[in-house]
Motif scaffolding. Structure first.
Motif, PDB file in Angstrom:
ATOM      1  N   UNK A 216       0.839  -1.200   0.000  1.00  0.00           N
ATOM      2  CA  UNK A 216       0.000   0.000   0.000  1.00  0.00           C
ATOM      3  C   UNK A 216       0.874   1.250   0.000  1.00  0.00           C
ATOM      4  N   UNK A 217       1.949   1.222   0.780  1.00  0.00           N
ATOM      5  CA  UNK A 217       2.864   2.374   0.831  1.00  0.00           C
ATOM      6  C   UNK A 217       3.510   2.591  -0.531  1.00  0.00           C
ATOM      7  N   UNK A 218       3.940   1.513  -1.157  1.00  0.00           N
ATOM      8  CA  UNK A 218       4.561   1.624  -2.481  1.00  0.00           C
ATOM      9  C   UNK A 218       3.569   2.161  -3.508  1.00  0.00           C
ATOM     10  N   UNK A 219       2.336   1.680  -3.477  1.00  0.00           N
ATOM     11  CA  UNK A 219       1.307   2.145  -4.410  1.00  0.00           C
ATOM     12  C   UNK A 219       1.016   3.633  -4.172  1.00  0.00           C
ATOM     13  N   UNK A 220       0.982   4.031  -2.914  1.00  0.00           N
ATOM     14  CA  UNK A 220       0.719   5.438  -2.589  1.00  0.00           C
ATOM     15  C   UNK A 220       1.825   6.340  -3.116  1.00  0.00           C
ATOM     16  N   UNK A 221       3.063   5.906  -2.969  1.00  0.00           N
ATOM     17  CA  UNK A 221       4.171   6.711  -3.483  1.00  0.00           C
ATOM     18  C   UNK A 221       4.097   6.806  -5.002  1.00  0.00           C
ATOM     19  N   UNK A 222       3.848   5.679  -5.657  1.00  0.00           N
ATOM     20  CA  UNK A 222       3.807   5.649  -7.116  1.00  0.00           C
ATOM     21  C   UNK A 222       2.685   6.525  -7.667  1.00  0.00           C
ATOM     22  N   UNK A 223       1.547   6.585  -6.943  1.00  0.00           N
ATOM     23  CA  UNK A 223       0.376   7.306  -7.438  1.00  0.00           C
ATOM     24  C   UNK A 223       0.111   8.611  -6.691  1.00  0.00           C
ATOM     25  N   UNK A 224       1.087   9.046  -5.902  1.00  0.00           N
ATOM     26  CA  UNK A 224       1.022  10.355  -5.243  1.00  0.00           C
ATOM     27  C   UNK A 224      -0.208  10.500  -4.346  1.00  0.00           C
ATOM     28  N   UNK A 225      -0.419   9.511  -3.493  1.00  0.00           N
ATOM     29  CA  UNK A 225      -1.507   9.555  -2.517  1.00  0.00           C
ATOM     30  C   UNK A 225      -0.911   9.718  -1.123  1.00  0.00           C
ATOM     31  N   UNK A 226      -1.283  10.763  -0.431  1.00  0.00           N
ATOM     32  CA  UNK A 226      -0.829  10.973   0.939  1.00  0.00           C
ATOM     33  C   UNK A 226      -1.644  10.094   1.879  1.00  0.00           C
ATOM     34  N   UNK A 227      -0.956   9.393   2.774  1.00  0.00           N
ATOM     35  CA  UNK A 227      -1.623   8.534   3.754  1.00  0.00           C
ATOM     36  C   UNK A 227      -1.683   9.277   5.086  1.00  0.00           C
TER      37      UNK A 227
END
Length: 363
Positions: A216-227
């Protein structure tokens, strides 16, 4: 269409009444002016393990696709229960499962990887309802078969949905409000980290930190989603950690009872690590009394299946505990047989990292 994306983990649903508590929070958010909400949910605490045990009791050789279908029902039930709790408050709501979320994966049953997304089904549901409840950790493959994204992967579902809807923030709710320098349930004085980078968080998750799933962290970084990591308490919402492009902190993680293998040669170790890396599985190489050993920290069930099918035949030498020191320039891994000793070591390392925090309240 603007939508708020929230994910509630299994610790949010310890009892059936908790669905009413979460529904009340969503109602408050709508009353405060939020227009649409997508709530991604995990199975009730303990459900996935129970489902797996029942399946293997029926058939110890159950196929991976059969297991996926069974395990996904935990999140489906959770989504249906939350839909019922929201509807009871008079709020238009609908629940969607892996067949209708618009997420397509490969056919790696047990730990499938996302290959494409289509926001159309969720957007259509949001047109008709104020709240869409999404069953986490599941999707379908290109043949329309249900796939499971892996244990504790509802985080990944939530991040993927946020990205496909064009939202740049996703709120993740768990029993702790954020990311700590150590597990606050194990280490007194563990410090809350207000902001941490994707890369630093990815390292922690890969080495046993349980707040966020590493994919999930990797996907967020790749797609520019702040958690945004949060906790819903009786006193309201606590915001603890923001995972974005900046921030770092020294930390110590403990991974409990992970499988450890030894290989006959260094070449076999290299081949096995390469195989696991191709499937985004974290394998840690450590030197101990058996020579070079490989510790599999993440996606263990799926990894064991890969190991069994590989050309390399490693020797399983038991389940161990891995304590990892993480710093911007240092990564030290300790393999410990006894869990109590592993916790004691983690406390010693954290005390060395943060001497002023010893004895301080963890939360």
């Amino acid at each position: 269409m603007n939508a708020t994306i929230l994910k509630f983990g299994g610790s949010s649903f310890l009892h059936p009444k908790d669905y009413g508590r979460i529904a009340g929070h969503l109602a408050d958010r709508l009353a405060a002016g939020e227009h649409k909400i997508v709530a991604v949910v995990s199975a009730m605490s303990g459900t996935t393990c129970n489902l797996k045990a029942v399946m293997l009791d029926v058939n110890k050789q159950a196929s991976p696709s059969n297991l996926d279908g069974a395990l996904a029902t935990g999140e489906m039930l959770s989504a249906s229960l939350l839909e019922a709790a929201i509807s009871r408050l008079g709020i238009p709501a609908i629940s969607l499962n892996g067949y209708s979320l618009g997420i397509r994966t490969n056919s790696d049953f047990g730990r499938a990887s996302i290959k494409s997304v289509d926001p159309t089904p969720i957007l259509a549901a949001l047109q008709e309802h104020h709240v869409v409840v999404a069953a986490g950790a599941q999707a379908i493959d290109q043949s329309g078969r249900l796939t499971f994204l892996g244990r504790n992967s509802s985080d990944l579902s939530a991040i993927a949905i946020a990205s496909m809807l064009g939202e740049h923030t996703c709120e993740i709710y768990s029993d702790v409000p954020g990311v700590y320098t150590a597990d606050p349930y194990l280490v007194a004085g563990a410090q809350l980290i207000p902001e941490i980078s994707y890369r630093a968080m990815l390292q922690m998750s890969r080495h046993g930190a349980k707040v966020l799933h590493h994919r999930a962290v990797h996907y967020a970084e790749t797609h520019n989603v702040t958690i945004v990591c949060k906790s819903l308490t009786s006193d309201g919402v606590i915001t603890g950690t923001i995972v974005t492009g900046h921030g770092n902190a020294r930390s110590v993680t403990v991974a409990r009872e992970i499988p450890v293998f030894s290989c006959a040669t260094l070449e076999e170790c290299d081949n096995l690590c390469a195989l696991l890396a191709r499937h985004d599985i974290n394998a840690i190489r450590v030197e101990d009394g058996h020579g070079v050993v490989i510790c599999i920290v993440s996606d263990i069930d799926f990894a064991l299946r890969l190991v069994a099918l590989s050309d390399t035949v490693p020797v399983f030498i038991g389940s161990k505990n891995v304590v990892t020191e993480l710093d911007s320039s240092v990564l030290r891994v300790h393999v410990v047989g006894d869990y109590d000793r592993a916790i004691a070591l983690a406390r010693q390392i954290h005390e060395r990292m943060y001497p002023a925090a010893v004895g301080a309240p963890s939360r």
